[in-house]
Design a protein around this motif. Structure first.
Motif, PDB file in Angstrom:
ATOM      1  N   GLN A  85       0.863  -1.177   0.000  1.00  0.00           N
ATOM      2  CA  GLN A  85       0.000   0.000   0.000  1.00  0.00           C
ATOM      3  C   GLN A  85       0.901   1.230   0.000  1.00  0.00           C
ATOM      4  O   GLN A  85       1.347   1.661   1.068  1.00  0.00           O
ATOM      5  CB  GLN A  85      -0.907   0.001   1.229  1.00  0.00           C
ATOM      6  N   PRO A  86       1.211   1.788  -1.177  1.00  0.00           N
ATOM      7  CA  PRO A  86       2.170   2.895  -1.257  1.00  0.00           C
ATOM      8  C   PRO A  86       1.853   4.017  -0.269  1.00  0.00           C
ATOM      9  O   PRO A  86       0.709   4.430  -0.129  1.00  0.00           O
ATOM     10  CB  PRO A  86       2.054   3.377  -2.701  1.00  0.00           C
ATOM     11  N   ALA A  87       2.882   4.455   0.418  1.00  0.00           N
ATOM     12  CA  ALA A  87       2.746   5.512   1.410  1.00  0.00           C
ATOM     13  C   ALA A  87       3.031   6.860   0.767  1.00  0.00           C
ATOM     14  O   ALA A  87       3.858   6.958  -0.144  1.00  0.00           O
ATOM     15  CB  ALA A  87       3.724   5.261   2.561  1.00  0.00           C
ATOM     16  N   PRO A  88       2.344   7.903   1.229  1.00  0.00           N
ATOM     17  CA  PRO A  88       2.627   9.246   0.710  1.00  0.00           C
ATOM     18  C   PRO A  88       4.104   9.593   0.912  1.00  0.00           C
ATOM     19  O   PRO A  88       4.685   9.294   1.953  1.00  0.00           O
ATOM     20  CB  PRO A  88       1.743  10.157   1.571  1.00  0.00           C
ATOM     21  N   GLY A  89       4.687  10.174  -0.114  1.00  0.00           N
ATOM     22  CA  GLY A  89       6.084  10.581  -0.022  1.00  0.00           C
ATOM     23  C   GLY A  89       7.076   9.534  -0.498  1.00  0.00           C
ATOM     24  O   GLY A  89       8.271   9.792  -0.548  1.00  0.00           O
ATOM     25  N   PHE A  90       6.579   8.340  -0.835  1.00  0.00           N
ATOM     26  CA  PHE A  90       7.449   7.264  -1.313  1.00  0.00           C
ATOM     27  C   PHE A  90       6.971   6.817  -2.684  1.00  0.00           C
ATOM     28  O   PHE A  90       5.769   6.671  -2.904  1.00  0.00           O
ATOM     29  CB  PHE A  90       7.444   6.071  -0.343  1.00  0.00           C
ATOM     30  N   ALA A  91       7.919   6.611  -3.578  1.00  0.00           N
ATOM     31  CA  ALA A  91       7.561   6.156  -4.923  1.00  0.00           C
ATOM     32  C   ALA A  91       6.888   4.788  -4.836  1.00  0.00           C
ATOM     33  O   ALA A  91       7.384   3.902  -4.134  1.00  0.00           O
ATOM     34  CB  ALA A  91       8.812   6.077  -5.793  1.00  0.00           C
ATOM     35  N   PRO A  92       5.772   4.609  -5.509  1.00  0.00           N
ATOM     36  CA  PRO A  92       5.078   3.324  -5.450  1.00  0.00           C
ATOM     37  C   PRO A  92       5.948   2.149  -5.889  1.00  0.00           C
ATOM     38  O   PRO A  92       5.780   1.034  -5.399  1.00  0.00           O
ATOM     39  CB  PRO A  92       3.899   3.498  -6.410  1.00  0.00           C
ATOM     40  N   ASP A  93       6.915   2.396  -6.778  1.00  0.00           N
ATOM     41  CA  ASP A  93       7.768   1.306  -7.254  1.00  0.00           C
ATOM     42  C   ASP A  93       9.012   1.111  -6.385  1.00  0.00           C
ATOM     43  O   ASP A  93       9.815   0.218  -6.638  1.00  0.00           O
ATOM     44  CB  ASP A  93       8.173   1.532  -8.708  1.00  0.00           C
ATOM     45  N   ASP A  94       9.173   1.921  -5.330  1.00  0.00           N
ATOM     46  CA  ASP A  94      10.284   1.746  -4.397  1.00  0.00           C
ATOM     47  C   ASP A  94       9.863   0.694  -3.387  1.00  0.00           C
ATOM     48  O   ASP A  94       9.165   0.977  -2.417  1.00  0.00           O
ATOM     49  CB  ASP A  94      10.616   3.058  -3.695  1.00  0.00           C
ATOM     50  N   ARG A  95      10.283  -0.525  -3.634  1.00  0.00           N
ATOM     51  CA  ARG A  95       9.817  -1.651  -2.824  1.00  0.00           C
ATOM     52  C   ARG A  95      10.460  -1.705  -1.445  1.00  0.00           C
ATOM     53  O   ARG A  95       9.948  -2.353  -0.555  1.00  0.00           O
ATOM     54  CB  ARG A  95      10.050  -2.951  -3.574  1.00  0.00           C
ATOM     55  N   LEU A  96      11.580  -1.004  -1.267  1.00  0.00           N
ATOM     56  CA  LEU A  96      12.263  -0.994   0.034  1.00  0.00           C
ATOM     57  C   LEU A  96      12.892   0.387   0.251  1.00  0.00           C
ATOM     58  O   LEU A  96      14.089   0.581   0.016  1.00  0.00           O
ATOM     59  CB  LEU A  96      13.331  -2.093   0.079  1.00  0.00           C
TER      60      LEU A  96
END
Length: 139
Positions: A85-96
């Motif tokens: 569930q992508p968090a605000p401020g983080f790229a959705p494709d940044d898995r870690l």
């Protein structure tokens, strides 16, 4: 007669690819974040869900509790992000996200809840940072 190391020799195994290492880190890092959040949640007064009550709750906290509440919000967001569930401020494709590693680092003993010894998790985080070219001071 010369002897040759086989490909099963751990010293000759290639380092895991960055994506593979990130995938291996997701579950234990998520477990560490969840345990940290649970401990903070238990130490704080119950957090209401309604906006007006939440505002009153925030105003009732001491400065130390408010700092812990901010960390709790971050841990919850990162846990959700690592759960898909992508968090605000983080790229959705940044898995870690690097900040997830920062928040897990130093609390690696909590990873034992998913069967990963703390020292192993710390070594995996270090290996990931080295492969990604991220130092702790950059993170």
């Amino acid at each position: 007669m010369a002897t040759f190391a086989t490909t099963t020799d751990p010293a000759l195994q290639p380092a895991p690819m960055l994506d593979e290492l990130a995938e291996q880190l997701r579950l234990p890092v998520r477990a560490v974040l969840a345990e940290r959040a649970a401990r903070i949640r238990r130490a704080l007064p119950a957090r209401p869900g309604a906006p007006r009550a939440r505002y009153t709750w925030w105003r009732s906290l001491s400065p130390a509790q408010a700092r812990q509440a901010v960390i709790l919000d971050l841990l919850d967001a990162l846990h959700g992000h690592l759960s898909g569930q992508p968090a605000p401020g983080f790229a959705p494709d940044d898995r870690l996200p690097t900040v997830a590693l920062e928040e897990a680092d130093g609390f690696t003993e909590f990873a034992s809840t998913v069967g990963v010894p703390g020292g192993v998790l710390a070594a995996m985080i270090d290996a990931y940072r080295r492969q990604a070219g991220v130092s702790q001071s950059d993170a």
